[in-house]
Design an enzyme around this catalytic site. Sequence first.
Site, PDB file in Angstrom:
ATOM      1  N   GLY A 129       2.792  -1.149   4.372  1.00  0.00           N
ATOM      2  CA  GLY A 129       2.806   0.282   4.096  1.00  0.00           C
ATOM      3  C   GLY A 129       4.229   0.780   3.885  1.00  0.00           C
ATOM      4  O   GLY A 129       4.787   0.691   2.788  1.00  0.00           O
ATOM      5  N   GLY A 130       4.855   1.279   4.936  1.00  0.00           N
ATOM      6  CA  GLY A 130       6.177   1.894   4.829  1.00  0.00           C
ATOM      7  C   GLY A 130       7.199   1.036   4.094  1.00  0.00           C
ATOM      8  O   GLY A 130       7.923   1.529   3.217  1.00  0.00           O
ATOM      9  N   GLU A 169      -6.968   4.716   7.683  1.00  0.00           N
ATOM     10  CA  GLU A 169      -6.782   6.143   7.390  1.00  0.00           C
ATOM     11  C   GLU A 169      -8.018   6.716   6.691  1.00  0.00           C
ATOM     12  O   GLU A 169      -8.346   7.890   6.862  1.00  0.00           O
ATOM     13  CB  GLU A 169      -5.503   6.331   6.557  1.00  0.00           C
ATOM     14  CG  GLU A 169      -4.264   6.095   7.420  1.00  0.00           C
ATOM     15  CD  GLU A 169      -3.051   5.553   6.690  1.00  0.00           C
ATOM     16  OE1 GLU A 169      -2.994   5.628   5.455  1.00  0.00           O
ATOM     17  OE2 GLU A 169      -2.144   5.032   7.380  1.00  0.00           O
ATOM     18  N   HIS A 197      -9.507   1.189   4.680  1.00  0.00           N
ATOM     19  CA  HIS A 197      -8.249   1.363   5.409  1.00  0.00           C
ATOM     20  C   HIS A 197      -8.507   2.301   6.602  1.00  0.00           C
ATOM     21  O   HIS A 197      -9.312   3.231   6.503  1.00  0.00           O
ATOM     22  CB  HIS A 197      -7.181   1.943   4.482  1.00  0.00           C
ATOM     23  CG  HIS A 197      -5.822   1.932   5.109  1.00  0.00           C
ATOM     24  ND1 HIS A 197      -5.422   2.883   6.017  1.00  0.00           N
ATOM     25  CD2 HIS A 197      -4.792   1.063   4.994  1.00  0.00           C
ATOM     26  CE1 HIS A 197      -4.194   2.594   6.423  1.00  0.00           C
ATOM     27  NE2 HIS A 197      -3.791   1.497   5.821  1.00  0.00           N
ATOM     28  N   SER A 206       3.294  -2.281  10.432  1.00  0.00           N
ATOM     29  CA  SER A 206       4.740  -2.313  10.685  1.00  0.00           C
ATOM     30  C   SER A 206       5.396  -3.650  10.359  1.00  0.00           C
ATOM     31  O   SER A 206       6.322  -4.087  11.050  1.00  0.00           O
ATOM     32  CB  SER A 206       5.046  -1.898  12.136  1.00  0.00           C
ATOM     33  OG  SER A 206       4.606  -0.568  12.368  1.00  0.00           O
ATOM     34  N   GLU A 232      -5.544  -5.009  10.506  1.00  0.00           N
ATOM     35  CA  GLU A 232      -4.529  -3.976  10.738  1.00  0.00           C
ATOM     36  C   GLU A 232      -4.844  -3.236  12.040  1.00  0.00           C
ATOM     37  O   GLU A 232      -5.636  -2.289  12.032  1.00  0.00           O
ATOM     38  CB  GLU A 232      -4.521  -2.977   9.580  1.00  0.00           C
ATOM     39  CG  GLU A 232      -4.186  -3.589   8.239  1.00  0.00           C
ATOM     40  CD  GLU A 232      -3.573  -2.562   7.307  1.00  0.00           C
ATOM     41  OE1 GLU A 232      -2.439  -2.763   6.883  1.00  0.00           O
ATOM     42  OE2 GLU A 232      -4.221  -1.533   7.041  1.00  0.00           O
ATOM     43  N   GLY A 235       2.273   2.159  10.859  1.00  0.00           N
ATOM     44  CA  GLY A 235       3.218   3.256  10.724  1.00  0.00           C
ATOM     45  C   GLY A 235       3.914   3.642  12.017  1.00  0.00           C
ATOM     46  O   GLY A 235       4.574   4.669  12.086  1.00  0.00           O
ATOM     47  N   ASN A 260       0.864  -1.187   0.000  1.00  0.00           N
ATOM     48  CA  ASN A 260       0.000   0.000   0.000  1.00  0.00           C
ATOM     49  C   ASN A 260       0.898   1.233   0.000  1.00  0.00           C
ATOM     50  O   ASN A 260       1.493   1.565   1.018  1.00  0.00           O
ATOM     51  CB  ASN A 260      -0.892  -0.039   1.258  1.00  0.00           C
ATOM     52  CG  ASN A 260      -1.692   1.237   1.440  1.00  0.00           C
ATOM     53  OD1 ASN A 260      -1.788   2.059   0.531  1.00  0.00           O
ATOM     54  ND2 ASN A 260      -2.276   1.395   2.620  1.00  0.00           N
ATOM     55  N   TRP A 261       0.960   1.879  -1.159  1.00  0.00           N
ATOM     56  CA  TRP A 261       1.870   3.021  -1.278  1.00  0.00           C
ATOM     57  C   TRP A 261       1.339   4.281  -0.593  1.00  0.00           C
ATOM     58  O   TRP A 261       2.066   5.254  -0.444  1.00  0.00           O
ATOM     59  CB  TRP A 261       2.127   3.333  -2.765  1.00  0.00           C
ATOM     60  CG  TRP A 261       2.889   2.284  -3.500  1.00  0.00           C
ATOM     61  CD1 TRP A 261       3.387   1.094  -3.001  1.00  0.00           C
ATOM     62  CD2 TRP A 261       3.255   2.304  -4.881  1.00  0.00           C
ATOM     63  NE1 TRP A 261       4.025   0.397  -3.992  1.00  0.00           N
ATOM     64  CE2 TRP A 261       3.962   1.113  -5.161  1.00  0.00           C
ATOM     65  CE3 TRP A 261       3.048   3.213  -5.925  1.00  0.00           C
ATOM     66  CZ2 TRP A 261       4.464   0.815  -6.433  1.00  0.00           C
ATOM     67  CZ3 TRP A 261       3.544   2.922  -7.187  1.00  0.00           C
ATOM     68  CH2 TRP A 261       4.251   1.741  -7.434  1.00  0.00           C
ATOM     69  N   LYS A 262       0.061   4.273  -0.247  1.00  0.00           N
ATOM     70  CA  LYS A 262      -0.577   5.470   0.343  1.00  0.00           C
ATOM     71  C   LYS A 262      -0.345   6.676  -0.583  1.00  0.00           C
ATOM     72  O   LYS A 262      -0.257   6.490  -1.801  1.00  0.00           O
ATOM     73  CB  LYS A 262      -0.074   5.695   1.775  1.00  0.00           C
ATOM     74  CG  LYS A 262      -0.212   4.418   2.618  1.00  0.00           C
ATOM     75  CD  LYS A 262      -0.027   4.620   4.094  1.00  0.00           C
ATOM     76  CE  LYS A 262      -0.178   3.278   4.800  1.00  0.00           C
ATOM     77  NZ  LYS A 262      -0.149   3.390   6.255  1.00  0.00           N
TER      78      LYS A 262
HETATM   79  P1  PGA Z   1       2.751   0.175   7.789  1.00  0.00           P
HETATM   80  O1  PGA Z   1       1.290   0.414   7.117  1.00  0.00           O
HETATM   81  O2  PGA Z   1       3.296  -1.098   7.201  1.00  0.00           O
HETATM   82  O3  PGA Z   1       3.539   1.392   7.427  1.00  0.00           O
HETATM   83  O4  PGA Z   1       2.508   0.053   9.249  1.00  0.00           O
HETATM   84  C1  PGA Z   1       0.416  -0.641   6.897  1.00  0.00           C
HETATM   85  C2  PGA Z   1      -0.858  -0.119   6.265  1.00  0.00           C
HETATM   86  O5  PGA Z   1      -1.281   0.992   6.596  1.00  0.00           O
HETATM   87  O6  PGA Z   1      -1.460  -0.801   5.417  1.00  0.00           O
END
Ligand code: PGA
Length: 261
Positions: A243-244, A103, A101, A222, A176, A182, A17-19
């Site tokens: 994510g990251g 967010e 998600h 994470s 998640e 994050g 997930n590149w966000k």
């Molecule tokens: P993260 O994000 O790996 O940076 O914790 C995961 C996500 O939001 O899908």
Amino acid sequence: MSETTEQKPRKKLVAGNWKMNGSFDSNEALILGFLAEVDDQVDVSVFCPFPYLTQVAKLLEDQGVAYGAQDVSAKASGAYTGEVSVSMLNEFGVTQVLVGHSERRQYHAESSVAVAEKAVVAMAGGITPIVCVGETLAERQAGLVEAVIASQLDPVIERCSKFVGNGAWNLVIAYEPVWAIGTGVTASPEQAQEVHAMIRARLNAMLGSEVAQSTRILYGGSVKPGNASEIFAKVDIDGGLIGGAALSSDEFSGIIRAARG
Ligand code: PGA
């Protein structure tokens, strides 16, 4: 909670997930950097911002990597400024979409019913929804994990259940925990497994064992190359939503390797 004992019939999925990150140059470097790690033992997909779908589709042509969007509208068309429909995603060859998600839930006030409506239109349009669920730290500390997950998941299962039996059921669930996204704090493999087993038990109770055993449940929060192996080794964890670490081709490659086992 006991671990599911049946043999795992599910192929691992590593989803990046590149966000709201990327540029033409960095997207290309990222994709070219991890492609060598892709083979048919692990499913890999990436979720880029909408404007990059054409570029990503081109880079991934015949590479065995799926790509998708990070959100979709529940509406088919019309006066919904800023929204993107399933049929538009279909035109870009999108096969998977992230839905709900944390967010989106947090910054765009998406309710679990709104999320479920997106999931059902995606499924109806032949796109696999990856529905994200997860509790906040306060909810975990209050002993509400099961209640929160059920409240997020049940509207999705109820609306999508009509696709079971006609071959169109293609749901993926991503657990998640909000406190792990994050933050560098990962759920322990045991904590994650406990929730995954609970989600699978819920699928089993509502839709039967065939659906429960074939539905992939990803862990996200994470995940890094250094912790992926022990998380993915758990019986009900079928891969990760990253994510990251999905923004680094080296780290994403390391996670794909961990999923291969
Ligand atoms: P993260 O994000 O790996 O940076 O914790 C995961 C996500 O939001 O899908």
